[in-house]
Design a protein around this motif. Structure first.
Motif, short mmCIF file in Angstrom:
data_model
loop_
_atom_site.label_atom_id
_atom_site.label_comp_id
_atom_site.label_asym_id
_atom_site.label_seq_id
_atom_site.Cartn_x
_atom_site.Cartn_y
_atom_site.Cartn_z
N ARG A 137 0.83 -1.20 0.00
CA ARG A 137 0.00 0.00 0.00
C ARG A 137 0.87 1.25 0.00
O ARG A 137 1.88 1.34 0.68
N MET A 176 -7.69 2.92 -3.52
CA MET A 176 -6.45 2.69 -2.80
C MET A 176 -5.37 2.32 -3.82
O MET A 176 -5.62 1.59 -4.78
N TYR A 178 -1.57 0.69 -4.61
CA TYR A 178 -0.56 -0.26 -4.18
C TYR A 178 0.57 -0.26 -5.22
O TYR A 178 0.39 0.20 -6.35
#
Length: 221
Positions: A137, A176, A178
């Motif tokens: 992440r 999100m 990564y």
């Protein structure tokens, strides 16, 4: 690491076009230099789209509400389940990335969708496994333990398909980012996972793999 720090990773600069950056337009064409993908071969988890790609839709995400005044993400949605993401600040291009969709998950109902964005869900964990590859992440607090979860960043996107002056629809993205290193290369592969809510019963989870491009890696006509 701040999510804003990872959106604007490049040093390239170019003036924006009157409407969209780099002269992009609906119905235009994008040609991508395939050389880096041929050199690195299967080390990437995705393949470069064939050339040329047509721009079938354009998305815009204003980042002002996230404290990044004058900053914007412009996404050029291409023919073959891919998009070019252009990050700009006050009209200046800061970063360009190519993304190719790997998979789309379709929750069966609203409750299943909400399970992706609530605390402790897969979206926001320190690591994300996809196609037997592990990605770390890049948004949220630094990882200090396997159980540390970070909430996805919420973006509002407007999508233009027919008229560059009037959006056809909008959607909310719970996103999100990564990343993983590409062995033997200075490049990294990025993974953006987004829970997409077009409401009230239109939602999905998209997983797109990509990498940073230089301005001379692509041509937009």
């Amino acid at each position: 690491m701040s999510w804003r720090d990872t959106l604007f990773g490049g040093n390239s600069a170019a003036p924006s076009a009157p409407r969209f950056p780099l002269g992009a337009r609906l119905g235009g064409a994008v040609t991508i230099d395939e050389t880096p993908f041929k050199i690195l071969g299967a080390q990437f988890g995705f393949a470069c789209p064939s050339n040329p790609q047509m721009i079938e839709a354009i998305g815009e995400i204003d980042l002002d509400e996230h404290g990044a005044a004058g900053s914007k993400l412009t996404r050029l949605y291409l023919t073959d389940d891919a998009f070019i993401q252009i990050s700009t600040t006050n009209g200046q291009v800061m970063d360009v990335k190519l993304f190719v969709y790997d998979d789309t998950i379709n929750p069966t109902n609203q409750a299943d969708f909400q399970a992706w964005v609530q605390g402790g869900s897969r979206l926001g964990q320190p690591y994300y496994e996809l196609d037997e590859r592990r990605y770390e992440r890049r948004w949220g607090d630094s990882v200090t333990g396997e159980s540390l979860w970070a909430p996805p960043i919420v973006f509002e996107e407007r999508v233009y398909k027919t008229n560059p002056s009037k959006s056809d629809y909008g959607l909310t993205l719970y996103s999100m980012l990564y990343e993983r290193d590409i062995e033997g290369s200075e490049r990294t592969e990025v993974l953006v996972v987004a829970a997409e809510d077009s409401g009230p019963n239109d939602f999905c989870i998209s997983q797109a793999l990509g990498t940073t491009l230089r301005l001379d890696d692509l041509e937009i006509t």
